[in-house]
Scaffold this motif. Structure first.
Motif, PDB file in Angstrom:
ATOM      1  N   SER A  16      63.394  30.605  34.869  1.00 51.83           N
ATOM      2  CA  SER A  16      64.677  30.685  34.784  1.00 51.83           C
ATOM      3  C   SER A  16      65.253  31.529  33.660  1.00 51.83           C
ATOM      4  O   SER A  16      64.687  31.013  32.551  1.00 51.83           O
TER       5      SER A  16
ATOM      6  N   LYS B  50      61.719  35.747  43.284  1.00 51.38           N
ATOM      7  CA  LYS B  50      62.692  35.358  43.762  1.00 51.38           C
ATOM      8  C   LYS B  50      62.955  36.128  45.152  1.00 51.38           C
ATOM      9  O   LYS B  50      63.848  37.057  45.351  1.00 51.38           O
TER      10      LYS B  50
ATOM     11  N   GLU C 275      61.308  21.767  39.278  1.00 53.43           N
ATOM     12  CA  GLU C 275      62.801  22.332  39.168  1.00 53.43           C
ATOM     13  C   GLU C 275      63.779  21.772  40.155  1.00 53.43           C
ATOM     14  O   GLU C 275      63.271  20.800  41.077  1.00 53.43           O
TER      15      GLU C 275
ATOM     16  N   ARG D 138      63.378  40.875  36.442  1.00 53.51           N
ATOM     17  CA  ARG D 138      62.702  39.982  37.533  1.00 53.51           C
ATOM     18  C   ARG D 138      62.815  40.509  38.908  1.00 53.51           C
ATOM     19  O   ARG D 138      61.994  40.378  39.457  1.00 53.51           O
TER      20      ARG D 138
ATOM     21  N   THR E 156      71.933  30.419  36.692  1.00 49.58           N
ATOM     22  CA  THR E 156      72.896  31.358  36.839  1.00 49.58           C
ATOM     23  C   THR E 156      74.071  30.843  37.358  1.00 49.58           C
ATOM     24  O   THR E 156      75.438  30.884  36.869  1.00 49.58           O
TER      25      THR E 156
ATOM     26  N   ARG F  83      67.257  29.339  31.667  1.00 45.77           N
ATOM     27  CA  ARG F  83      66.344  28.243  30.648  1.00 45.77           C
ATOM     28  C   ARG F  83      65.760  28.907  29.452  1.00 45.77           C
ATOM     29  O   ARG F  83      65.793  28.253  28.437  1.00 45.77           O
TER      30      ARG F  83
HETATM   31  N1  PMP Z   1      65.319  27.929  40.053  1.00 49.37           N
HETATM   32  C1  PMP Z   1      65.455  28.230  40.991  1.00 49.37           C
HETATM   33  C2  PMP Z   1      64.732  27.891  42.260  1.00 49.37           C
HETATM   34  C3  PMP Z   1      66.656  29.099  41.316  1.00 49.37           C
HETATM   35  O1  PMP Z   1      66.926  29.438  42.578  1.00 49.37           O
HETATM   36  C4  PMP Z   1      67.491  29.367  40.137  1.00 49.37           C
HETATM   37  C5  PMP Z   1      68.669  30.342  40.277  1.00 49.37           C
HETATM   38  N2  PMP Z   1      68.632  31.638  40.110  1.00 49.37           N
HETATM   39  C6  PMP Z   1      66.864  28.960  38.890  1.00 49.37           C
HETATM   40  C7  PMP Z   1      65.850  28.247  38.892  1.00 49.37           C
HETATM   41  C8  PMP Z   1      67.634  29.406  37.551  1.00 49.37           C
HETATM   42  O2  PMP Z   1      67.323  30.706  37.316  1.00 49.37           O
HETATM   43  P1  PMP Z   1      68.207  31.587  36.397  1.00 49.37           P
HETATM   44  O3  PMP Z   1      68.507  30.835  35.337  1.00 49.37           O
HETATM   45  O4  PMP Z   1      67.403  32.558  36.092  1.00 49.37           O
HETATM   46  O5  PMP Z   1      69.311  31.957  37.249  1.00 49.37           O
END
Ligand code: PMP
Length: 288
Positions: A212, A152, A186, A56, A250, A215
């Protein structure tokens, strides 16, 4: 533990950047946060989906026009080398950031640097007192054709900041975003799942959300057990009809949602507990 490496070399917390640095001035950066769990029993540190986070990161850099300052293979090797060099023997959070190191404007693509920091972040998965109250935000999630939330990018968190401040100002712990057309998206830094009977429902990836990795992991666990997960466009009006809710990410790991606006949810719903226990079991066993 609080250590950092800049372009592969250990650095202190204070590093000079130019007054005309585009990351400082405009937020030009992309990053990943990755957890690693320490097992005293196995005397081993286990990353949670390091490969998916690196994938990612490179996708984000490509989308933003930031030429990677290091190859994926070298970066992965560096992350592993840090574990032995710094004798990491606790739950930690790795943050890997690509940013512009020199001068320029928001258009600049040269001089991309990378920063790897590691700090202690004990797991809170076993904390029974933890839950979060979400307020549906009046700020909508940035639409994909405005500023893609799948990337991100550091600057995307300004959207999260507006929503967070709005929700906290109304007495909630955090915000739940809707898309501009009124579907659940989200939370500010986490994905959301709902419990419907014995099943789970989560917003589909066309709902302007970060894909995510936690997720995706939860969906995978459910598919290999007997919990059905539906990915769907969920109208905001449906929220009150669900039996429970939780967020995943995370940093937050898995955390029950005790309320969304005026709708209260149980924090110990059996479906949530089963999903959480499976998540924990895989970490404990190192069977990720
Ligand atoms: N949505 C947003 C906006 C986030 O910042 C995060 C944290 N990274 C997540 C969802 C969860 O993503 P991940 O499980 O990949 O950490």
């Amino acid at each position: 533990m609080n250590i950092a490496y800049l372009n592969g070399a250990k650095c202190g917390e204070l590093t000079q950047i130019s007054l005309y640095n585009p990351t400082f001035l405009y937020g030009v950066s992309c990053f990943e946060g990755v957890r690693a769990y320490w097992s005293a029993e196995r005397s081993e540190l286990t990353f949670l989906d390091l490969g998916s986070h690196l994938d990612r990161l490179y996708e984000s850099a490509e989308a933003m026009g930031l030429p990677p300052p290091v190859s994926r293979t070298e970066l992965e090797a560096e992350v592993h080398a840090i574990i032995s060099a710094d004798n990491v023997r606790e739950d930690v959070y790795f943050r890997i950031t690509f940013y512009i190191g020199g001068d320029g404007s928001w258009r600049t693509s040269r001089d991309v640097h990378y920063l790897v920091s590691v700090r202690s972040m004990p797991s809170r998965l076993a904390d029974p007192a933890r839950s979060v109250r979400l307020g549906v935000s009046r700020f909508r999630r940035i639409p994909t054709d405005v500023m893609p939330p799948q990337v991100k990018a550091g600057a995307n968190y300004l959207n999260s900041r507006y929503a967070y401040r709005d929700a906290v100002g109304r007495g909630f712990d955090d915000a739940l975003f809707l898309t501009t057309d009124g579907f659940v998206s989200e939370a500010t830094g986490a994905a959301v799942f709902f419990v419907a009977g014995e099943d789970l429902v989560t917003p589909s990836v066309d709902c302007d959300l970060l894909r995510s990795i936690t997720r995706q992991r939860v969906i995978g666990h459910c598919r290999s057990s007997d919990v059905t997960v539906r990915e769907a466009r969920i109208p905001a009006n449906d929220i009150a009809g669900f039996d429970a809710a939780f967020v995943t990410g995370t940093s937050v790991e898995l955390c029950p949602v005790s309320a969304i606006d005026e709708t209260e949810f149980p924090v110990d719903h059996s479906v949530y507990l089963a999903v959480r226990d499976e998540f924990v079991r895989r970490i404990v066993d190192g069977a990720l």
